[in-house]
Design an enzyme around this catalytic site. Structure first.
Site, PDB file in Angstrom:
ATOM      1  N   GLY A   1     -48.193 -49.216 -44.114  1.00  0.00           N
ATOM      2  CA  GLY A   1     -47.043 -48.928 -43.245  1.00  0.00           C
ATOM      3  C   GLY A   1     -47.271 -47.611 -42.531  1.00  0.00           C
TER       4      GLY A   1
ATOM      5  CG  HIS B   1     -30.363 -42.347 -52.532  1.00  0.00           C
ATOM      6  ND1 HIS B   1     -31.674 -42.337 -52.934  1.00  0.00           N
ATOM      7  CD2 HIS B   1     -30.385 -42.714 -51.230  1.00  0.00           C
ATOM      8  CE1 HIS B   1     -32.449 -42.673 -51.911  1.00  0.00           C
ATOM      9  NE2 HIS B   1     -31.693 -42.920 -50.873  1.00  0.00           N
TER      10      HIS B   1
ATOM     11  CE  LYS C   1     -26.946 -45.616 -42.823  1.00  0.00           C
ATOM     12  NZ  LYS C   1     -27.809 -44.452 -43.106  1.00  0.00           N
TER      13      LYS C   1
HETATM   14  C1  BG6 Z   1     -32.331 -43.489 -47.261  1.00  0.00           C
HETATM   15  C2  BG6 Z   1     -31.454 -44.544 -46.654  1.00  0.00           C
HETATM   16  O1  BG6 Z   1     -32.755 -43.863 -48.545  1.00  0.00           O
HETATM   17  O2  BG6 Z   1     -31.620 -42.268 -47.358  1.00  0.00           O
HETATM   18  C3  BG6 Z   1     -30.948 -44.115 -45.294  1.00  0.00           C
HETATM   19  O3  BG6 Z   1     -32.190 -45.750 -46.525  1.00  0.00           O
HETATM   20  C4  BG6 Z   1     -30.275 -42.752 -45.388  1.00  0.00           C
HETATM   21  O4  BG6 Z   1     -30.025 -45.063 -44.773  1.00  0.00           O
HETATM   22  C5  BG6 Z   1     -31.182 -41.756 -46.101  1.00  0.00           C
HETATM   23  O5  BG6 Z   1     -30.000 -42.312 -44.069  1.00  0.00           O
HETATM   24  C6  BG6 Z   1     -30.448 -40.459 -46.365  1.00  0.00           C
HETATM   25  O6  BG6 Z   1     -31.342 -39.510 -46.869  1.00  0.00           O
HETATM   26  P1  BG6 Z   1     -31.129 -37.963 -46.620  1.00  0.00           P
HETATM   27  O7  BG6 Z   1     -32.186 -37.309 -47.438  1.00  0.00           O
HETATM   28  O8  BG6 Z   1     -31.280 -37.741 -45.153  1.00  0.00           O
HETATM   29  O9  BG6 Z   1     -29.736 -37.670 -47.087  1.00  0.00           O
END
Ligand code: BG6
EC number: 1.1.1.49
Length: 482
Positions: A10, A233, A333
């Site tokens: 990728g 997360h 979002k």
């Molecule tokens: C990713 C998601 O794992 O984490 C995304 O797929 C999201 O949708 C991103 O925007 C957010 O990560 P960070 O580190 O920018 O808060």
């Protein structure tokens, strides 16, 4: 740092350009990469290294804060482009020959591809001998779509790689403040006696983004916020906040404690989904003073999509330390601000002897902020200057980003270096992943079968009104200070 080859499957994709190559570049500039280490970026199309590097010049370099020309040129000299189509065994033969001939100490195969390619790629790596004990395979999320598909991938990968060769990445675990959370909890005696149901009223974990679905509409519409952010997360952050003190920092000591939490998460039954969860979808609004379209008008989104872009959940952990404490999790979002934080609300004193002005929150609060800046703030009550003892709120602030001069590695850089060094502690073990899917699946299924669509919310707000209602039913409020 050992000598390594990193094979980036990728290599022409979004993640490689936005996160992986910049992270490797930072490590290169900090002198952390072995001088002989190479990056073999792969893509399915026939191309040349020159063309690939020229594309990086356009797509990666402008995003780097400071890329001194010498350092950038030396970094590019480490990179080669190799055509590898996952359906072409001959391409893997060529790749394996190149790597095995040089025989670096460590080979990292980073699979930043669609998850359906994980199993075929690993099978080819196994067939060509690129699965010897020095090889580590990194699997990006989403690892599958549900428990069954993720276990199918895990089983396939396990045919060619032992569990200690598999690094399932969750970049939130690489964030500096997540490490700091461990340091605060287990490096100080102060909090541990209070870190339990007797003294904690509730815990809130928020990951709010200003961004919409950007260019990933097509992908996101099949995934939604629960799979994209909660299954991984948010649950990982929850584990870090609530796990018992591990006996050591060894990788399995930490992961053994995390899995106990995931197993102790109280299942949310289909009957409870409406009461304990909120799903939302953004409508047109304004973020940071700029008008933005609604989710249904974004590119790649089905006009009647019911995919959620916001989730709030009231979770509970059924064990001695946490029974009865609500854990409010939310992510979305196009929210009002980009903020990721963990808020611990401590209980009020048993008996109040001081007058308190109306509206003053009586609770001590510990706010651990991951984004946009890293900070730790402890709110408590003090006396207002004057004749009478009247309380007011103040805070002790630790501005972590500015308190230390040392360079701070980004999440991807830290995790990539951990893979190269063979440190598994910040990666997700297979059983953790299974358990996380088990917990989210009834929610996913109930939403899928429900006739009630996601609740709309205006872009640039904190989500649907029902998200506040989820807390107000318990007499709680979201912490929303930006
Ligand atoms: C990713 C998601 O794992 O984490 C995304 O797929 C999201 O949708 C991103 O925007 C957010 O990560 P960070 O580190 O920018 O808060």
């Amino acid at each position: 740092m050992p000598d390594f080859d990193m094979v980036l499957f990728g290599g022409t994709g979004d993640l490689a350009r936005r996160k992986l190559l910049p992270a490797l570049f930072d490590a290169h500039c900090a002198g952390l990469l072995h001088p002989a280490a190479r990056i073999l970026a792969t893509g399915s199309r026939a191309s040349t290294t020159e063309a690939y590097l020229a594309a990086l010049e356009e797509s990666v370099r402008p995003g780097l804060e400071h890329a001194p020309p010498d350092a950038w040129a030396a970094f590019l000299a480490r990179i080669d482009y190799v055509q590898v189509d996952a359906d072409e065994p001959a391409h893997f033969d060529v790749l394996a020959r190149r790597v095995l001939q040089r025989a670096p100490e460590v080979v990292v195969c980073y699979l930043a591809t669609a998850p359906q390619l994980f199993a075929p790629i690993c099978a080819q790596l196994g067939r060509t001998g690129l699965n010897h004990p020095g090889v580590r395979v990194v699997l990006e999320k989403p690892l599958g779509h549900d428990l069954e598909s993720s276990e199918a991938i895990n089983a396939e990968v396990a045919r060619d790689f032992a569990e200690d060769q598999i690094y399932r990445i969750d970049h939130y675990l690489g964030k500096e403040s997540v490490q700091n959370l461990m340091a605060i909890r287990f490096g100080n005696a102060l909090f541990e006696p209070l870190w339990r149901r007797e003294w904690i009223q509730d815990v809130q974990i928020t990951i709010a983004e200003e961004l919409g679905v950007e260019t990933r509409g097509d992908f996101y519409d099949r995934i939604g916020a629960l799979r994209d952010m909660v299954q991984n997360h948010l649950l990982q952050l929850l584990c870090m906040v609530t796990m018992e003190p591990p006996a050591s920092l060894s990788e399995d000591a930490i992961r053994d404690e995390k899995i106990k939490i995931l197993k102790a998460l109280k299942p949310i039954t289909p009957q409870e989904v409406a009461e304990k969860t909120v799903r939302g979808q953004y409508r047109a609004g304004a973020v940071g003073g700029r008008p933005v379209p609604g989710y249904l008008d974004e590119r790649g989104i089905a006009p009647d999509s019911r995919t959620e872009t916001f989730v709030a959940i009231k979770a509970e952990i059924a064990n001695w330390r946490w029974a009865g404490v609500p854990f409010y999790l939310r992510t979305g979002k196009r929210m009002q601000a980009r903020v990721a934080e963990i808020v611990i609300h401590f209980r009020d004193v048993p008996h109040a002897i001081f007058p308190r002005p109306l509206g003053l929150s009586p609770q001590n609060r510990l706010v651990i902020r991951l984004q946009p800046e890293e900070s730790i703030r402890l709110y408590f009550l003090v006396k207002q200057p004057g004749d009478t003892v009247t309380l007011t709120q103040t805070s002790l602030d630790l501005d972590l980003a500015n308190s230390f001069k040392a360079r701070r590695a980004g999440a991807y850089e830290r995790l990539l270096l951990d893979v190269i060094r063979g440190r598994l502690g910040l990666f997700v073990r297979r059983d953790e992943q299974v358990q996380a899917w088990r917990w989210v699946e009834p929610i996913l299924e109930t939403w899928r079968d429900s006739l009630v669509p996601p609740k709309p919310y205006t872009a640039g707000t904190w989500g649907p009104a029902s998200s506040s209602a989820l807390l107000s039913r318990d007499g709680a409020l979201w912490h929303e200070e930006v």
